[in-house]
Motif scaffolding. Structure first.
Motif, PDB file in Angstrom:
ATOM      1  N   ASN A 110      47.485  33.297  40.503  1.00  0.00           N
ATOM      2  CA  ASN A 110      46.149  32.736  40.391  1.00  0.00           C
ATOM      3  C   ASN A 110      45.282  33.430  41.428  1.00  0.00           C
ATOM      4  O   ASN A 110      45.283  33.071  42.600  1.00  0.00           O
ATOM      5  CB  ASN A 110      46.197  31.223  40.626  1.00  0.00           C
ATOM      6  N   ILE A 111      44.535  34.450  40.998  1.00  0.00           N
ATOM      7  CA  ILE A 111      43.769  35.272  41.930  1.00  0.00           C
ATOM      8  C   ILE A 111      42.711  34.457  42.661  1.00  0.00           C
ATOM      9  O   ILE A 111      42.429  34.711  43.834  1.00  0.00           O
ATOM     10  CB  ILE A 111      43.176  36.509  41.215  1.00  0.00           C
ATOM     11  N   ILE A 112      42.133  33.450  42.017  1.00  0.00           N
ATOM     12  CA  ILE A 112      41.138  32.598  42.678  1.00  0.00           C
ATOM     13  C   ILE A 112      41.794  31.837  43.828  1.00  0.00           C
ATOM     14  O   ILE A 112      41.241  31.753  44.924  1.00  0.00           O
ATOM     15  CB  ILE A 112      40.491  31.619  41.679  1.00  0.00           C
ATOM     16  N   PHE A 113      42.981  31.296  43.585  1.00  0.00           N
ATOM     17  CA  PHE A 113      43.708  30.617  44.657  1.00  0.00           C
ATOM     18  C   PHE A 113      43.999  31.581  45.797  1.00  0.00           C
ATOM     19  O   PHE A 113      43.865  31.229  46.966  1.00  0.00           O
ATOM     20  CB  PHE A 113      45.013  30.015  44.128  1.00  0.00           C
ATOM     21  N   ASN A 114      44.406  32.803  45.461  1.00  0.00           N
ATOM     22  CA  ASN A 114      44.709  33.792  46.499  1.00  0.00           C
ATOM     23  C   ASN A 114      43.490  34.073  47.378  1.00  0.00           C
ATOM     24  O   ASN A 114      43.608  34.141  48.606  1.00  0.00           O
ATOM     25  CB  ASN A 114      45.220  35.094  45.880  1.00  0.00           C
ATOM     26  N   PHE A 115      42.322  34.229  46.764  1.00  0.00           N
ATOM     27  CA  PHE A 115      41.104  34.463  47.546  1.00  0.00           C
ATOM     28  C   PHE A 115      40.749  33.243  48.390  1.00  0.00           C
ATOM     29  O   PHE A 115      40.386  33.366  49.563  1.00  0.00           O
ATOM     30  CB  PHE A 115      39.926  34.836  46.642  1.00  0.00           C
ATOM     31  N   ALA A 116      40.842  32.055  47.802  1.00  0.00           N
ATOM     32  CA  ALA A 116      40.529  30.830  48.540  1.00  0.00           C
ATOM     33  C   ALA A 116      41.473  30.656  49.724  1.00  0.00           C
ATOM     34  O   ALA A 116      41.059  30.275  50.826  1.00  0.00           O
ATOM     35  CB  ALA A 116      40.592  29.622  47.610  1.00  0.00           C
TER      36      ALA A 116
END
Length: 84
Positions: free
Chosen positions: A59-65
């Motif tokens: 989950n790239i969004i989770f990784n950035f967050a």
């Protein structure tokens, strides 16, 4: 100390090691798990730190967050406090 080329290599190898040679078994909240303490390894190419396993959904969004959370230096577990 074991050395791996990428984090993906380390992830797969260390999961295999823990699965087959766990030191501890427990069941927190009814979910069984295996553990090894004091595990360390070296990654030759730390820029390559994404796990590409098809069984682990990325989950790239989770990784950035998560990266933003680390960079804030905040140890709060509540996202709304991070955004204030």
């Amino acid at each position: 100390m074991t050395t791996y080329e990428t984090f993906d290599d380390a992830y797969i190898a260390e999961l295999n090691e823990i699965y087959h040679h766990a030191e501890f078994f427990n069941e927190p909240r009814g979910f069984s798990s295996r553990e090894k303490l004091g595990v360390n390894f070296k990654i030759e190419n730390p820029v390559q730190r994404i796990v590409y396993s098809q069984t682990r959904k990325t989950n790239i969004i989770f990784n950035f967050a998560e990266a933003l959370w680390y960079l804030t230096g905040n140890n709060s577990l509540f996202l709304h406090q991070l955004l204030q």
